[in-house]
Each structure stands twice: as structure tokens, then as C-alpha cells.
Design an enzyme around this catalytic site. Structure first.
Site, PDB file in Angstrom:
ATOM      1  N   HIS A  37       0.985  -1.161   0.065  1.00 45.88           N
ATOM      2  CA  HIS A  37      -0.247  -0.681   0.753  1.00 45.88           C
ATOM      3  C   HIS A  37       0.791   1.169   0.047  1.00 45.88           C
ATOM      4  O   HIS A  37       0.163   2.377  -0.059  1.00 45.88           O
ATOM      5  CB  HIS A  37      -0.808  -0.577   1.049  1.00 45.88           C
ATOM      6  N   LYS A  75       3.496   4.234  -1.366  1.00 45.08           N
ATOM      7  CA  LYS A  75       3.518   5.206  -2.628  1.00 45.08           C
ATOM      8  C   LYS A  75       5.182   5.695  -2.171  1.00 45.08           C
ATOM      9  O   LYS A  75       4.945   7.520  -1.516  1.00 45.08           O
ATOM     10  CB  LYS A  75       2.491   6.626  -2.490  1.00 45.08           C
ATOM     11  N   ASP A 118      17.151   9.538  -8.315  1.00 45.85           N
ATOM     12  CA  ASP A 118      18.622   9.552  -8.054  1.00 45.85           C
ATOM     13  C   ASP A 118      19.285  10.155  -6.677  1.00 45.85           C
ATOM     14  O   ASP A 118      20.283  11.087  -6.673  1.00 45.85           O
ATOM     15  CB  ASP A 118      18.604  10.651  -8.468  1.00 45.85           C
ATOM     16  N   HIS A 120      -8.998  10.639   0.866  1.00 38.81           N
ATOM     17  CA  HIS A 120      -7.763   9.921   0.951  1.00 38.81           C
ATOM     18  C   HIS A 120      -6.924  10.166   1.432  1.00 38.81           C
ATOM     19  O   HIS A 120      -5.683   9.399   1.862  1.00 38.81           O
ATOM     20  CB  HIS A 120      -7.863   9.763  -0.299  1.00 38.81           C
ATOM     21  N   LYS A 128      -3.878  10.363   4.203  1.00 37.73           N
ATOM     22  CA  LYS A 128      -3.329  10.377   5.605  1.00 37.73           C
ATOM     23  C   LYS A 128      -2.026  11.372   6.526  1.00 37.73           C
ATOM     24  O   LYS A 128      -1.169  10.427   6.371  1.00 37.73           O
ATOM     25  CB  LYS A 128      -3.199   9.076   5.742  1.00 37.73           C
ATOM     26  N   ASP A 144       0.249  19.471  18.227  1.00 37.15           N
ATOM     27  CA  ASP A 144       0.776  20.664  18.704  1.00 37.15           C
ATOM     28  C   ASP A 144       1.313  21.724  17.370  1.00 37.15           C
ATOM     29  O   ASP A 144       0.952  21.687  16.267  1.00 37.15           O
ATOM     30  CB  ASP A 144       2.633  20.895  19.287  1.00 37.15           C
TER      31      ASP A 144
END
Length: 420
Positions: free
Chosen positions: A134, A136, A141, A313, A315, A320
Site C-alpha cells: 500500500h 506510495k 537519483d 483519501h 493520511k 502542537d
């Protein structure tokens, strides 16, 4: 025709002894840029790929054959043809609909394509639902890295329509890129070498940076071996130290008891805690499950917003004025107990403020706020069906643990000479 696509079916780390237990510490001196939605993310990623001189490492859950996917394919092919090493690690479920012709073009250009846990369809339906790759991540380089929740698909762009997703990622330049590069290289099964500028962090670092400087970044991840709860523990630790504010925006919210208790406890001691949840979910069960937790949190002062403009979608979270996290991990049983995930923790005041302003605008302009005292309704449903759904969701990882475990294997596959 033999297409150079490798199939990986494992939730174990690579066999390379140097890459079995990867722990990454806080890296200072980084430049971090928040990228909101595909409009900000895709131009940055594609620009970096087009400028690549040596290597592109890519991991994604979803790659579709749409305008974003075709542009990515063309960029990877062009990079491989000019001598750049390109490794694309794709999930067998999320990318299960890719055509043979699409994969063939990548392979013939020299792109190394890997598919995590592929499976044939049963009665035309993909059945390999669980233990997904899952993450991404893109590293170019070993100099610039991208990580977050955005897949390579057109539904992350506003012109997709009402179903376009609201999401976040970050671009990182600086010492932390070496850790992301080492991690992506190790997870791809490639040989991990130590070169100038590439650094490994084998020690198990403290979850909270004590330095007052900005630009601190730490890579954390979850696997199904030695890092099962690293991401969840990072949330718990940050919330336990919260003093003034905490904002969590998460697409699929159904965390464990310990994290729920830490959210509630923070609100009890006066921290302004806000949750941004899905109001128009792409999975209805996700909304029903999250709403079962509302009363528990609302009665102790947690403010809950439901984002109603389009599917959420994201996350992301902040605590603080300097701690933040962005990544691929939802706060539900799939992400916290089954999937392969990766987040970055960030200690940077400017980034924290930028993320806070973005989430605050989202809550203020496009969300409905749940009333502190909701009228009880459908009580019979909540006592019966609601009770069953709650406990099925809560014990879902244990139930899936009864399924046969994946065994590591890496092999080329034979593909027909014609498109299917």
C-alpha cells in the site's frame, strides 16, 4: 512473448541480511514541501523523473491506464531508454487491471516491473484482497523523494469530477532521502550498497526528536515481521505528548483501543483535538465503522468533522506546532495490521503550520461538524447490527490471520504474445 515482469508474493523483508531489520533515525537539514492533491503532486514527480540521470525507484498501490498512468508510462520509458535504471514495484490487487500491452511497453524499454502478490481472477473477480503493498514512494537519483497517499491515477485530479480524491504527499530534499532510497532499494529486492551520500540507520531510534531545530524527518513503516506497529506507536507517542492541539485527517478511521484512548485522553487534558473523517466515502462500511466511535470521542471533547465535498483519501496528522506525519497508512485494521505501509514523521514548524492551515480550511469550508450531543436514533440497529460490525472490524486482522501465509518467491512470468 516473455515479458520482464517479476512477481513478488511475500510480506517478509528481502533475504539480504543487511536489509532484514531496517530502522531509520531522525535526519536533520531537510527541505519538506507539502503537495496537496494531484494538481501539486504529479507535476513535481514528473519533473523529477524527467530530469533523472541515474535511477528511479517507484512503489505504488494503484496505477491505472488513464491520462496520469499513460504520462507516467511515457516518462519511465523515456528515462529507461536514455540509460536510467527504473524499478517500478506495483501491487497485484491495486494494479491488477493493467493490460499486457501496457506492461510490454515498459518491459521492452528496460523498465524493471515487479508485481506484489499477484493472483488470477476467480469467476472474473480479483480475490487477493489482503496484505497489500500500500506504500506510495518515489525516489529519484537518491536526491529527491516523494511519499504520501497519492496513487498514479486520474481520480486524484479535480477535473475527474465529484469522485476526485482529497489527498496529500510531501517532497523531501536532504539527508532523509538517503533513508528513503535505501528502504525502497531494499524492499525492491535489489542489492543494497553503501555509497557516498547513501546512509543506513540500523539502530532503533527514539520516536520523538529532542532537537529544537526544524527540518527533521524520520522514515517509519509497518511490515508483517518486525515493524508491525511502528506507525501506530508513533501516533500514540505523539498524542501522549500533545499540549495544545492535534489534528488527524484520515480516510479510513477505525484504530485500536490504545490509540483511541490516547485521542480521548488528550482531549480530556485540554488539548484541542480535531478529527477529519469521510463524509462521502468510497467505501460505505468505512463511514459506518468510524461513526460507531463518535460517541466515545465526542463526550470527552474531541471535535469531529466529516468532509463532504468529495472522497477524503488523506493520511496526515499534526500535533502542537512542530510534529506532523504524512504517508500511506490509514488508521484502520487493514493498514495497522495487514498492509505494507510507510509514513514520514516531520518536526518542522513551517510545515506544521502549512498543513494546519490546509486542514483548518478544509474543516471550516467543506465539512460538517458532528454535534457534541447527538440524539440517539436507530438504537435497536446499533445494539444488533452495529455491535456485530464493530467486533468484526475490530478482530478482522485476527480472522485474516487464519488464511494461509504468503511464501516469498520472485520469478519471471510468461505472457501471451497478444493483448488481453
Amino acid at each position: 512473448m516473455n515479458i520482464a515482469v517479476e512477481h513478488i508474493a511475500t510480506d517478509q523483508p528481502p533475504d539480504d541480511a543487511k536489509a532484514r531489520d531496517l530502522d531509520y533515525g531522525w535526519q536533520s537539514g531537510n527541505q519538506i514541501e507539502l503537495l496537496e492533491n494531484g494538481e501539486a503532486y504529479f507535476p513535481k514527480v514528473f519533473e523529477a523523473m524527467r530530469a533523472a540521470q541515474r535511477e528511479i525507484l517507484l512503489e505504488t498501490f494503484i496505477l491505472f491506464e488513464d491520462k496520469v498512468g499513460f504520462e507516467l508510462k511515457d516518462i519511465l520509458i523515456e528515462a529507461a531508454q536514455r540509460g536510467v535504471k527504473v524499478v517500478a514495484s506495483l501491487d497485484g490487487f491495486g494494479c491488477g487491471e493493467l493490460s499486457v500491452s501496457f506492461l510490454r511497453e515498459l518491459a521492452e524499454a528496460g523498465v524493471a516491473v515487479q508485481m506484489f502478490d499477484p493472483a488470477s481472477k476467480t469467476l472474473g473477480i480479483r480475490t487477493n484482497w489482503f496484505r497489500r503493498l500500500h506504500r506510495k514512494i518515489v525516489v529519484v537519483d537518491a536526491a529527491v523523494a516523494f511519499i504520501g497517499g497519492i496513487n498514479f491515477s486520474a481520480d486524484h485530479l479535480g477535473d475527474f469530477g465529484p469522485e476526485a480524491k482529497q489527498d496529500y504527499a510531501v517532497q523531501i530534499v536532504g539527508p532523509a532521502v538517503a533513508d528513503l532510497h535505501h528502504f525502497a532499494l531494499a524492499q525492491s529486492g535489489r542489492q543494497v550498497r553503501t555509497r557516498r551520500g547513501w546512509r543506513r540507520r540500523p539502530q532503533r531510534p527514539a520516536p520523538w526528536a529532542t532537537s529544537e531545530e526544524d527540518g527533521l524527518v524520520r522514515l517509519i513503516y509497518r511490515d508483517n515481521v518486525q515493524h508491525r506497529d511502528d506507525i501506530e506507536e508513533a501516533y500514540i507517542h505523539a498524542l501522549s505528548k500533545a499540549r495544545t492541539r492535534a489534528v488527524i485527517a484520515n480516510a479510513y478511521f477505525f484504530p485500536g483501543y490504545r490509540l483511541l484512548r490516547e485521542i480521548r485522553n488528550a482531549a480530556r487534558r485540554g488539548v484541542h483535538v480535531q478529527l477529519i473523517m469521510q463524509g462521502q466515502p468510497d467505501v460505505l462500511l468505512a463511514k459506518l465503522a468510524a461513526r460507531m466511535l463518535y460517541d466515545y470521542l465526542l463526550k470527552d471533547g474531541v471535535v469531529i468533522h466529516e468532509y463532504c465535498q468529495r472522497p477524503l483519501h488523506g493520511k496526515v496528522a499534526l500535533v502542537d506546532d512542530d510534529w506532523s506525519t504524512v504517508g500511506s497508512s490509514n488508521l484502520d485494521p487493514l493498514s495497522l495490521a495487514l498492509n505494507l505501509e510507510a509514513n514520514v514523521l516531520i518536526r518542522d514548524r513551517a510545515f506544521n503550520q502549512q498543513l494546519y492551515e490546509s486542514l483548518e480550511a478544509l474543516a471550516r469550508n467543506h465539512c460538517q461538524t458532528m454535534p457534541e450531543k447527538r440524539k440517539p436514533r436507530l438504537w435497536l440497529w446499533r445494539l444488533t447490527v452495529g455491535f456485530l460490525v464493530f467486533h468484526v472490524m475490530r478482530h478482522f486482522p485476527v480472522l485474516t490471520g487464519w488464511l494461509p501465509a504468503h511464501k516469498p518467491r520472485l520469478k519471471p512470468i510468461e505472457s501471451p504474445a497478444h493483448d488481453v
